[in-house]
Design a protein around this motif. Structure first.
Motif, PDB file in Angstrom:
ATOM      1  N   PHE A  56       0.824  -1.209   0.000  1.00 58.41           N
ATOM      2  CA  PHE A  56       0.000   0.000   0.000  1.00 58.41           C
ATOM      3  C   PHE A  56       0.863   1.266   0.000  1.00 58.41           C
ATOM      4  O   PHE A  56       0.514   2.263   0.624  1.00 58.41           O
ATOM      5  N   ASP A  75       1.389   3.247  -2.504  1.00 58.99           N
ATOM      6  CA  ASP A  75       0.719   4.306  -3.256  1.00 58.99           C
ATOM      7  C   ASP A  75      -0.736   4.466  -2.846  1.00 58.99           C
ATOM      8  O   ASP A  75      -1.558   4.946  -3.631  1.00 58.99           O
ATOM      9  N   ASN A 121       0.400  -2.124  -5.183  1.00 60.77           N
ATOM     10  CA  ASN A 121       0.195  -1.928  -3.750  1.00 60.77           C
ATOM     11  C   ASN A 121       0.221  -3.226  -2.952  1.00 60.77           C
ATOM     12  O   ASN A 121       0.245  -3.178  -1.717  1.00 60.77           O
TER      13      ASN A 121
END
Length: 279
Positions: free
Chosen positions: A61, A63, A175
């Motif tokens: 995660f 981004d 992600n």
């Protein structure tokens, strides 16, 4: 350039967090300081590499803020407040006394039979001083409360700010770099299964860690339990690790839900287009 600056800033903050207990607490041996320096360098290098790379290799995660920001903030606040509580033993100030008093109040409220805080306090031997019990209860109570607040904050952001798609599209594979979509089986089902496992483990770990420590009493002896830095990092791991797993499980469950919703929308659009063509 912006990515490099952001990665450097994150690495510097990580170094500060790792070194903070050493800066605030006394009685740090040369060997301990060297170990902490190595850990800080490794953590900074890993953080810089992951956030400077085009595609992360470990950190999930990356981004999809503020997932990792909440996790880091939870750990930073925990380390800071626990450092202030333990510093109050040797160098009391109005700030350290305030944090210690608040921690004691929180610990007394949460320290109920069979609660995680009660299990942690129970690690101390029966002949421990009352001051030692109060200290451990205050530290455990405030650390556990921070983890609960962090989890609640993430849930609120996910529900009311439509995380993780509030800023546009969400790339599952970027992600979730450790997730292999080609491992077999339906992707959404596998994500849902992983989500349930992480949530269950995150819920159980605050209870299981004290039990495991009691079973390994030769390692976590009373002397180590009264060492401020050792106790600080044990309590930090005791709360941050379960919270991270809980958040990860909730986040992965959300991703699985998004995949299923996208499939339903695609199927509905295909059926609608087919109906129009038939007409």
């Amino acid at each position: 350039m912006k990515r490099i600056f952001g990665a450097l800033l994150r690495a510097a903050v990580v170094v500060l967090m790792v070194a903070l207990p050493t800066l605030l607490l006394p009685q740090t041996s040369t060997e301990a300081a060297q170990v902490i320096a190595l850990v800080a360098i490794f953590a900074a290098a890993l953080t810089f590499t992951e956030y400077n790379a085009t595609y992360p290799g470990i950190i999930e995660f990356r981004d999809a803020p503020p997932f990792n920001r909440i996790r880091f903030l939870s750990m930073m606040v925990t380390v800071t407040l626990l450092s202030l509580i333990f510093r109050n033993l040797t160098d009391p100030t109005p700030l350290t006394q305030l944090v210690a008093i608040v921690g004691d109040v929180i610990g007394r409220v949460i320290d109920i039979p069979y609660s995680p805080v009660h299990l942690v306090v129970g690690l101390l031997p029966e002949d421990s001083s009352e001051g030692g019990r109060i200290l451990l209860r205050a530290a455990a109570g405030i650390a556990y409360l921070i983890s609960i607040v962090s989890l609640a904050l993430f849930l609120l952001i996910m529900r009311y700010l439509n995380w993780p798609i509030k800023n546009g599209s969400f790339n599952v594979w970027v992600n979730l770099p450790t997730f292999d979509p080609t491992a077999g089986g339906d992707v959404a089902d596998r994500l849902s299964r992983d989500a349930r496992f992480n949530v269950a483990l995150g819920f159980l770990l605050p209870f299981l860690i004290p039990i495991a420590m009691r079973l390994t009493v030769d390692v976590f002896d009373p002397v180590r339990m009264h060492n401020p830095q050792t106790l600080l990092w044990i309590l930090t791991a005791w709360t941050v690790l379960p919270t991270s797993l809980f958040m990860r499980g909730i986040a992965i469950g959300r991703i699985a839900q998004m995949i299923r919703e996208q499939r339903r929308n695609t199927r509905a659009m295909a059926e609608k287009d087919g109906t129009l063509l038939a007409v």
